[in-house]
Design a protein around this motif. Structure first.
Motif, PDB file in Angstrom:
ATOM      1  N   GLY A   9       0.811  -1.191   0.000  1.00  0.00           N
ATOM      2  CA  GLY A   9       0.000   0.000   0.000  1.00  0.00           C
ATOM      3  C   GLY A   9       0.858   1.259   0.000  1.00  0.00           C
ATOM      4  N   GLY A  10       0.209   2.397  -0.170  1.00  0.00           N
ATOM      5  CA  GLY A  10       0.932   3.653  -0.162  1.00  0.00           C
ATOM      6  C   GLY A  10       0.109   4.782  -0.728  1.00  0.00           C
ATOM      7  N   LEU A  11       0.799   5.872  -1.002  1.00  0.00           N
ATOM      8  CA  LEU A  11       0.179   7.077  -1.555  1.00  0.00           C
ATOM      9  C   LEU A  11       0.535   7.168  -3.037  1.00  0.00           C
ATOM     10  N   VAL A  12      -0.478   7.377  -3.865  1.00  0.00           N
ATOM     11  CA  VAL A  12      -0.267   7.461  -5.307  1.00  0.00           C
ATOM     12  C   VAL A  12      -1.203   8.506  -5.875  1.00  0.00           C
ATOM     13  N   GLN A  13      -0.782   9.125  -6.964  1.00  0.00           N
ATOM     14  CA  GLN A  13      -1.650  10.101  -7.615  1.00  0.00           C
ATOM     15  C   GLN A  13      -2.703   9.401  -8.463  1.00  0.00           C
ATOM     16  N   ALA A  14      -3.798  10.085  -8.671  1.00  0.00           N
ATOM     17  CA  ALA A  14      -4.850   9.542  -9.541  1.00  0.00           C
ATOM     18  C   ALA A  14      -4.265   9.197 -10.911  1.00  0.00           C
ATOM     19  N   GLY A  15      -4.672   8.046 -11.423  1.00  0.00           N
ATOM     20  CA  GLY A  15      -4.142   7.555 -12.682  1.00  0.00           C
ATOM     21  C   GLY A  15      -2.946   6.646 -12.535  1.00  0.00           C
ATOM     22  N   LEU A  82      -2.783  -8.072  -6.029  1.00  0.00           N
ATOM     23  CA  LEU A  82      -3.817  -7.238  -6.610  1.00  0.00           C
ATOM     24  C   LEU A  82      -3.112  -6.098  -7.338  1.00  0.00           C
ATOM     25  N   GLN A  83      -3.097  -6.177  -8.656  1.00  0.00           N
ATOM     26  CA  GLN A  83      -2.535  -5.115  -9.475  1.00  0.00           C
ATOM     27  C   GLN A  83      -3.615  -4.079  -9.711  1.00  0.00           C
ATOM     28  N   MET A  84      -3.343  -2.852  -9.309  1.00  0.00           N
ATOM     29  CA  MET A  84      -4.336  -1.783  -9.401  1.00  0.00           C
ATOM     30  C   MET A  84      -3.814  -0.704 -10.339  1.00  0.00           C
ATOM     31  N   ASN A  85      -4.493  -0.508 -11.441  1.00  0.00           N
ATOM     32  CA  ASN A  85      -4.124   0.500 -12.420  1.00  0.00           C
ATOM     33  C   ASN A  85      -5.208   1.570 -12.514  1.00  0.00           C
ATOM     34  N   SER A  86      -4.861   2.680 -13.119  1.00  0.00           N
ATOM     35  CA  SER A  86      -5.818   3.780 -13.313  1.00  0.00           C
ATOM     36  C   SER A  86      -6.547   4.099 -12.015  1.00  0.00           C
ATOM     37  N   LEU A  87      -5.792   4.252 -10.961  1.00  0.00           N
ATOM     38  CA  LEU A  87      -6.389   4.471  -9.643  1.00  0.00           C
ATOM     39  C   LEU A  87      -7.126   5.800  -9.580  1.00  0.00           C
ATOM     40  N   LYS A  88      -8.195   5.783  -8.798  1.00  0.00           N
ATOM     41  CA  LYS A  88      -9.042   6.953  -8.621  1.00  0.00           C
ATOM     42  C   LYS A  88      -9.086   7.312  -7.137  1.00  0.00           C
ATOM     43  N   PRO A  89      -9.376   8.563  -6.804  1.00  0.00           N
ATOM     44  CA  PRO A  89      -9.476   8.928  -5.385  1.00  0.00           C
ATOM     45  C   PRO A  89     -10.471   8.049  -4.628  1.00  0.00           C
ATOM     46  N   GLU A  90     -11.523   7.612  -5.294  1.00  0.00           N
ATOM     47  CA  GLU A  90     -12.514   6.764  -4.622  1.00  0.00           C
ATOM     48  C   GLU A  90     -12.012   5.355  -4.336  1.00  0.00           C
ATOM     49  N   ASP A  91     -10.823   5.023  -4.811  1.00  0.00           N
ATOM     50  CA  ASP A  91     -10.208   3.736  -4.452  1.00  0.00           C
ATOM     51  C   ASP A  91      -9.491   3.813  -3.102  1.00  0.00           C
ATOM     52  N   GLY A 121      -4.484  -5.678   6.879  1.00  0.00           N
ATOM     53  CA  GLY A 121      -4.840  -4.547   6.036  1.00  0.00           C
ATOM     54  C   GLY A 121      -3.659  -3.689   5.662  1.00  0.00           C
ATOM     55  N   THR A 122      -3.765  -3.021   4.519  1.00  0.00           N
ATOM     56  CA  THR A 122      -2.746  -2.078   4.070  1.00  0.00           C
ATOM     57  C   THR A 122      -3.454  -0.867   3.471  1.00  0.00           C
ATOM     58  N   GLN A 123      -2.965   0.318   3.827  1.00  0.00           N
ATOM     59  CA  GLN A 123      -3.626   1.560   3.418  1.00  0.00           C
ATOM     60  C   GLN A 123      -3.240   1.933   1.987  1.00  0.00           C
ATOM     61  N   VAL A 124      -4.249   2.257   1.203  1.00  0.00           N
ATOM     62  CA  VAL A 124      -4.039   2.800  -0.141  1.00  0.00           C
ATOM     63  C   VAL A 124      -4.698   4.172  -0.182  1.00  0.00           C
ATOM     64  N   THR A 125      -3.925   5.186  -0.537  1.00  0.00           N
ATOM     65  CA  THR A 125      -4.441   6.537  -0.630  1.00  0.00           C
ATOM     66  C   THR A 125      -4.159   7.076  -2.026  1.00  0.00           C
ATOM     67  N   VAL A 126      -5.216   7.512  -2.699  1.00  0.00           N
ATOM     68  CA  VAL A 126      -5.086   8.048  -4.054  1.00  0.00           C
ATOM     69  C   VAL A 126      -5.422   9.534  -4.015  1.00  0.00           C
ATOM     70  N   SER A 127      -4.459  10.354  -4.364  1.00  0.00           N
ATOM     71  CA  SER A 127      -4.672  11.796  -4.331  1.00  0.00           C
ATOM     72  C   SER A 127      -5.147  12.294  -5.690  1.00  0.00           C
ATOM     73  N   SER A 128      -5.954  13.328  -5.659  1.00  0.00           N
ATOM     74  CA  SER A 128      -6.504  13.870  -6.912  1.00  0.00           C
ATOM     75  C   SER A 128      -5.592  14.936  -7.496  1.00  0.00           C
TER      76      SER A 128
END
Length: 128
Positions: A9-15, A82-91, A121-128
Motif C-alpha cells: 500500500g501507499g500514496l499514489v496520484q490519480a491515474g 492485486l494489481q491496481m491500475n488507473s487508480l481513482k481517489p474513490e479507491d 490490512g494495508t492503506q491505499v491513498t489516491v490523491s486527486s
C-alpha cells in the motif's frame, strides 16, 4: 489454517498504479480461495476481487474495479496479488486480503462473512 500479511500500500496520484501483495503462511495455501476487500472511512467493507483455489483459473471483480484491477496468485510462493491500475481517489481505503475454504460451487463468495481468515490490512491513498 493460513495466516495472511498484506503489503504494497501507499500514496499514489490519480491515474497511477500500485500492486498489493498478500503473503500466506502454511502448506495448504493452494487449497484456499482468496479475496481482496476494502474499507473506506465511514463505509462498510466491500468486495473488490477474488480468485478460486488451486490454479486460480477463475477470477471475480466488483463492477467498480473491473478492467482496472487484476487479481492473481502464485502458489509457489504462497502469495496473492492485486494489481491496481488507473487508480481513482474513490479507491482510497484500507485493503484486506482474506481466505475462504468452504466454497463448493455456485455463486462465488463475495460477502466478507464467507471468508474465515483475514490479514491486517494495508492503506491505499489516491490523491486527486
Amino acid at each position: 489454517q493460513v495466516q495472511l500479511v498484506e503489503s504494497g500500500g501507499g500514496l499514489v496520484q490519480a491515474g497511477g498504479s500500485l500492486r498489493l501483495s498478500c503473503a500466506a503462511s502454511g502448506r495448504t495455501f493452494s487449497s484456499y480461495g482468496l479475496g481482496w476487500f476494502r474499507q473506506a472511512p465511514g463505509k462498510e467493507r466491500e468486495f473488490v476481487a477474488a480468485i478460486i483455489r488451486w490454479s486460480g483459473g477463475r477470477t471475480y471483480y466488483a463492477d467498480s474495479v473491473k478492467g482496472r484491477f487484476t487479481i492473481s496468485r502464485d502458489n509457489a510462493v504462497n502469495t496473492v496479488y492485486l494489481q491496481m491500475n488507473s487508480l481513482k481517489p474513490e479507491d482510497t481505503a484500507v485493503y484486506y486480503c482474506a481466505a475462504e475454504s468452504s466454497w463448493s460451487g455456485g455463486a462465488y463468495p463475495k460477502s466478507d462473512k464467507e471468508y474465515d481468515t483475514w490479514g491486517q490490512g494495508t492503506q491505499v491513498t489516491v490523491s486527486s
